[in-house]
Design an enzyme around this catalytic site. Structure first.
Site, PDB file in Angstrom:
ATOM      1  N   ASP A  93       5.536  -5.132   5.919  1.00  0.00           N
ATOM      2  CA  ASP A  93       6.094  -6.435   6.278  1.00  0.00           C
ATOM      3  C   ASP A  93       5.919  -7.469   5.173  1.00  0.00           C
ATOM      4  O   ASP A  93       6.811  -8.283   4.937  1.00  0.00           O
ATOM      5  CB  ASP A  93       5.544  -6.922   7.623  1.00  0.00           C
ATOM      6  CG  ASP A  93       4.022  -6.996   7.634  1.00  0.00           C
ATOM      7  OD1 ASP A  93       3.403  -6.573   6.637  1.00  0.00           O
ATOM      8  OD2 ASP A  93       3.468  -7.474   8.626  1.00  0.00           O
ATOM      9  N   ARG A 117       0.330  -5.117  -6.374  1.00  0.00           N
ATOM     10  CA  ARG A 117       0.461  -6.487  -5.881  1.00  0.00           C
ATOM     11  C   ARG A 117       1.123  -7.318  -6.974  1.00  0.00           C
ATOM     12  O   ARG A 117       0.912  -7.090  -8.149  1.00  0.00           O
ATOM     13  CB  ARG A 117      -0.916  -7.092  -5.602  1.00  0.00           C
ATOM     14  CG  ARG A 117      -1.703  -6.289  -4.616  1.00  0.00           C
ATOM     15  CD  ARG A 117      -2.139  -7.159  -3.493  1.00  0.00           C
ATOM     16  NE  ARG A 117      -2.647  -6.293  -2.420  1.00  0.00           N
ATOM     17  CZ  ARG A 117      -3.583  -6.677  -1.568  1.00  0.00           C
ATOM     18  NH1 ARG A 117      -4.092  -7.913  -1.666  1.00  0.00           N
ATOM     19  NH2 ARG A 117      -3.987  -5.875  -0.607  1.00  0.00           N
ATOM     20  N   ASP A 158       3.079  -0.936  12.106  1.00  0.00           N
ATOM     21  CA  ASP A 158       3.032  -2.217  12.811  1.00  0.00           C
ATOM     22  C   ASP A 158       4.261  -3.064  12.506  1.00  0.00           C
ATOM     23  O   ASP A 158       4.159  -4.265  12.267  1.00  0.00           O
ATOM     24  CB  ASP A 158       1.760  -2.974  12.431  1.00  0.00           C
ATOM     25  CG  ASP A 158       1.648  -3.195  10.932  1.00  0.00           C
ATOM     26  OD1 ASP A 158       2.396  -2.548  10.174  1.00  0.00           O
ATOM     27  OD2 ASP A 158       0.822  -4.023  10.512  1.00  0.00           O
ATOM     28  N   THR A 185       4.689   2.341   5.694  1.00  0.00           N
ATOM     29  CA  THR A 185       3.305   1.905   5.915  1.00  0.00           C
ATOM     30  C   THR A 185       2.639   2.833   6.901  1.00  0.00           C
ATOM     31  O   THR A 185       3.241   3.238   7.891  1.00  0.00           O
ATOM     32  CB  THR A 185       3.226   0.457   6.465  1.00  0.00           C
ATOM     33  OG1 THR A 185       1.912   0.255   7.008  1.00  0.00           O
ATOM     34  CG2 THR A 185       4.235   0.202   7.560  1.00  0.00           C
ATOM     35  N   ASP A 224       0.460   1.959   8.836  1.00  0.00           N
ATOM     36  CA  ASP A 224      -0.061   1.160   9.952  1.00  0.00           C
ATOM     37  C   ASP A 224       0.875   1.140  11.155  1.00  0.00           C
ATOM     38  O   ASP A 224       0.458   0.798  12.255  1.00  0.00           O
ATOM     39  CB  ASP A 224      -0.322  -0.280   9.495  1.00  0.00           C
ATOM     40  CG  ASP A 224      -1.317  -0.359   8.351  1.00  0.00           C
ATOM     41  OD1 ASP A 224      -2.085   0.595   8.175  1.00  0.00           O
ATOM     42  OD2 ASP A 224      -1.308  -1.369   7.631  1.00  0.00           O
ATOM     43  N   ARG A 271      -5.372  -1.903   9.393  1.00  0.00           N
ATOM     44  CA  ARG A 271      -5.568  -3.357   9.353  1.00  0.00           C
ATOM     45  C   ARG A 271      -5.716  -3.902  10.778  1.00  0.00           C
ATOM     46  O   ARG A 271      -6.547  -3.390  11.520  1.00  0.00           O
ATOM     47  CB  ARG A 271      -4.420  -4.019   8.596  1.00  0.00           C
ATOM     48  CG  ARG A 271      -4.451  -3.635   7.086  1.00  0.00           C
ATOM     49  CD  ARG A 271      -3.322  -4.298   6.351  1.00  0.00           C
ATOM     50  NE  ARG A 271      -2.050  -3.923   6.965  1.00  0.00           N
ATOM     51  CZ  ARG A 271      -0.871  -4.443   6.662  1.00  0.00           C
ATOM     52  NH1 ARG A 271      -0.795  -5.410   5.768  1.00  0.00           N
ATOM     53  NH2 ARG A 271       0.226  -4.021   7.258  1.00  0.00           N
ATOM     54  N   GLY A 292       0.839  -1.202   0.000  1.00  0.00           N
ATOM     55  CA  GLY A 292       0.000   0.000   0.000  1.00  0.00           C
ATOM     56  C   GLY A 292       0.866   1.240   0.000  1.00  0.00           C
ATOM     57  O   GLY A 292       1.913   1.281   0.634  1.00  0.00           O
TER      58      GLY A 292
END
Lengths: 326, 326, 326, 326
Positions: free
Chosen positions: C106, C75, C133, C129, C131, C175, C14
């Site tokens: 990741d 992707r 994470d 990212t 996120d 997410r 993303g």
């Protein structure tokens, strides 16, 4: 000429950025003319529950730049009953309030119209709605801010659409009016715009997407008015996914972020001018009209005319959209 | 009707947000009509140095939201000499360019007027200036963005003014035009506005400040047009400090931040519409006019009329400023 | 020490704001060290399709402030097959590319790890990212921008919530990670936050809402991580409406606006520093690590360690949320 | 352990975005622990003039997102005299106030230190300054917002610089600290940065400009800290114009726009955490320290140590600036 001594102001219906600037203008213009100005909380509901308080110049300090409305707003079904309106009248009358400024949309004007027909409280409407769907004015308080908010959001989505070669279907507010969709679509270079007022259909959009795909144009933004019969963004996406399953299709519903936020310059100026004109009208004995701006001049529209009509969208805009998105 | 085959577009004078949207509209509308569209770099200078290149639809992808101008801009004194214009003409002629779209301010139109009077290159002007000081149009490309930038900046300054009970004197752009100062002043609830078009004087401002001090109103924002004869913000501050030495007075000159940035929705739409109309005019054989928007309709003004006149500022605005800032 | 001559850079997964700043830093640092720097379009897919091109200093001019990624991203399932990676290797090898910088999350590091284990192309990961994470770094490129975007949106929603005395349930991205929800919730004074990492349950939230209702606190904002098992904002709203039918409950899913937009200062600096460190690492012979920043110092984490772990959220934050939202 | 019953909070020195979030956190954390929390208006001045009032949870509703400070701030020379501090003490003592939270910069901590050494009022300092020049903490409240404001402004200036091929010399705040200049310069890809902490000289800058001119790089942004001995932007511009008269050089002094505005997410979270920790410290009997965040953990620094030291700037950043601006 001036015989008015006490007036009240309320905000009604969905909130719109600039409502605070309008309240500020009503209050300060009133005070300038030596009126007592009352604020009514929660729209018509506050009239019934007697949630009414005197406002001073300081009550509206530092709010011109704030979104939302310091007077709050609410739905009030009781006001649409005669008994409700009578209670409202009594609460105004006991304070000798001789004029009421209603900042809201067509639904709110509808209520004001009924109220003023039954009771001797002159009402002035100020068009406060992000939907811009009110006759008798070129602009409504909140529209410019809302459309800029939508455009900023769509600009961000385009970053992602470009990065991923994606189709985004973006739903903007406006109920059954397409102005927000049209303006935000043009301003972001959207590949297509779907609004209730125009003849572009879901099939047209699918044809265009397929044509774009053939010429390897994979980044596509489509802006849809929430009130379109296709069922908003989700409805359109469902149809697109059926017909173009190979496209990477995402949906964004901008939603309530379009309502809030600091008002744009245009909305602050518009609201200030309208609030000033509302008090002016009451002092001049002009009653039961909506204040509009038409060709940069203050225009009065009887409240019942402000209710019904809608502005028209020039079909040439759709030609422009097509040509420029190419 | 259509006989035009090749057109060119340039941006000239100070940059203004929305110029890219206008370039995009000219290019894509031209291509839609099967024209070849040339871009000219650095305004009139590129005409002389032959810095001219063919543009495609892709050349203007993803620029509607960008500030500045991808075609760049520059001053070019040589173009104000006959020899310069002749060189420009030759460079256009060798590409068979039959129409030139000039996006800029009144100085640029002046040049275009001379050029089109001497040579057979029809020129269309698009008003691109943050100063909004051009006759024949209600809006100019860049004004709405610039005023919103100024307002966002002044909102921030008010936070500090409030925190410190301070007087801020804020200078905005606009050369000898007061629109930016007037609009940003109203929208930020400025206590005073000083512009060339109006009779408020430095003495009036000092009187007001002294009156405010007496009633303990210590937070004051004054917005000054850079072109005011008082000498902008620094000139005014000097006078204020002499007369009101006890005030905590600060000066902010907003400067060039007002030129750049992503254009507002209104400027994008205005620029798109004007760019589209410019090509349309060339195709219709309408020559040597500026495209304006008057009462939401496209209006043509001969380039020499666009040069001279200025819009007028309704004096009622000053009454509104006073009442609402109270 | 330096033996590297050619490197490549790609963005994967993303998109995240700041990726362009990282690409810029890799390219310019490489060129400064006399390397040839290749850009790979569309992430791993471009390695397979040989969509690889030499980049110059100018290729990355004026992109530090842009959202999205100029190298695009996609992707690529084939890269997760051995044959895909072999094709990728051949395309790199034929250009003598001796190092690959992968900007992504990741999942992307997972692919890079496999690739570098099988083939002799050292890989450096940069955590890109929204996120946040990823183990081995205090910050990821894009998080700060995304959280500020979410906060600006929620601020606007609060304007409306206040105006209407409403409950808003707002879903943010991330997410199965709750950082975006936690940070945006604290920063907007949310009344509750629902994230996968913490024990607050839907029942807790309903209890709190009922308690707030009893004490007439009607304005409530609840921020929910999209990956919460309650089913995001819609899942939570369904439960709330069952149990508190009298509340005026609205749902906003912020969605993809959180991905794009001009990166924040922190993200630009973080990305610049990481891109610089990535080239540095390749030159130093440090391979197959992710560049992180830990306690304001560059830290290397083996790519397979960057894949698995997650950061922990201090439970004290939830106490702070409760106390401050009171 | 808890023996404290009454505490007070004030903001002092220049205002910084996030101060309101800190006040909110102090008030609500105090109330959560059943303390009475008093607000002091206008910093130390309010202590002397007894401008002190009890605060409730509602007093700080909806201020987390506001710039400035609701408690206002002011200079107070009297507090730097013993008699002044004694008066302050008496006003606190008569309300049994047993702890004072001071949100401000090093000058304010200096005052707090003297005060707590003479009288038995424990003081806790929270670093609130956009300058980030305080030892004992990685971040100060307001810095992240101010640097983002500067970056947004400089991004706009770059649009114009690019459009005109210009040199802009931009002055940012920070007094004699260079953090704002350094961070905003890196984040905007500035060609040069001039700060007090580093050895780059005016001559270096002129050499670089001349080198850039030789290779036709005409767009240059130079960010200067206001406290640089060259005399800020105007001082530097004077020197540049002497040596490089052919450059189109413009000066922008960003000024007070850097102080105000809605705080960034990071500043809101930082301020919330610090305000919470301040009350915690008073309850724990930790006195006369500044609350800092070091490596993401709360750290206490004695107030006299927070006064003197400055953070250091890693010289590698200057290498990064040079390489990335190339």
């Amino acid at each position: 000429m001036k015989k008015v001594n006490n007036i009240a102001v309320l905000t009604s219906g969905g909130d719109a950025p600039g409502m605070n600037a309008a309240v500020r203008a009503v209050v300060r213009t009133g005070i300038y003319h030596d009126l007592n100005v009352y604020g009514v909380m929660y729209g018509y509901r506050g009239l019934l529950t007697d949630d009414i308080f005197p406002m001073e110049s300081k009550s509206v300090a530092n709010i011109i730049q704030r979104g939302g409305t310091v007077l709050k707003t609410a739905r009030c079904l009781e006001f649409y009953e005669f008994e409700g309106r009578q209670k409202a009248y009594e609460n105004l009358k006991k304070r000798n309030i001789e004029g009421l400024v209603v900042i809201g949309g067509d639904g709110s004007f509808n209520g004001a119209m009924k109220f003023s027909q039954e009771f001797d409280i002159p009402c002035i409407g100020l068009p406060g709605t992000i939907d811009k769907d009110i006759a008798g004015t070129d602009f409504t308080i909140g529209f410019d801010t809302a459309v800029n908010t939508a455009v900023e959001a769509i600009d961000k989505i385009r970053d992602t659409a470009d990065a991923h070669d994606r189709l985004f279907i973006i739903e903007v507010m406006g109920r059954d009016a397409g102005y927000l969709a049209l303006h935000s679509g043009i301003a972001t270079g959207a590949e297509n715009i779907l609004i209730p007022e125009h003849t572009t259909t879901v099939d047209d959009i699918i044809n265009d997407l397929q044509a774009n795909e053939r010429r390897k144009k994979m980044v596509n933004l489509i802006v849809v008015a929430e009130g379109h019969e296709a069922g908003g963004a989700n409805g359109l996406a469902k149809r697109v996914k059926e017909k173009c399953p190979q496209l990477d299709t995402k949906v964004c519903i901008l939603g309530h972020i379009q309502r809030g936020g600091s008002p744009s310059t245009m909305d602050r100026i518009l609201a200030s001018r309208m609030g000033y004109a509302a008090v002016d009208a009451l002092l001049e004995g002009i009653h039961n009209v909506m204040i509009g701006i038409v060709n940069d001049k203050v225009a009065y529209t009887p409240l019942d005319k402000a209710v019904k009509a809608k502005q028209e969208i020039d079909p040439e805009w759709f030609k422009i959209v097509k040509i420029l998105a190419s």
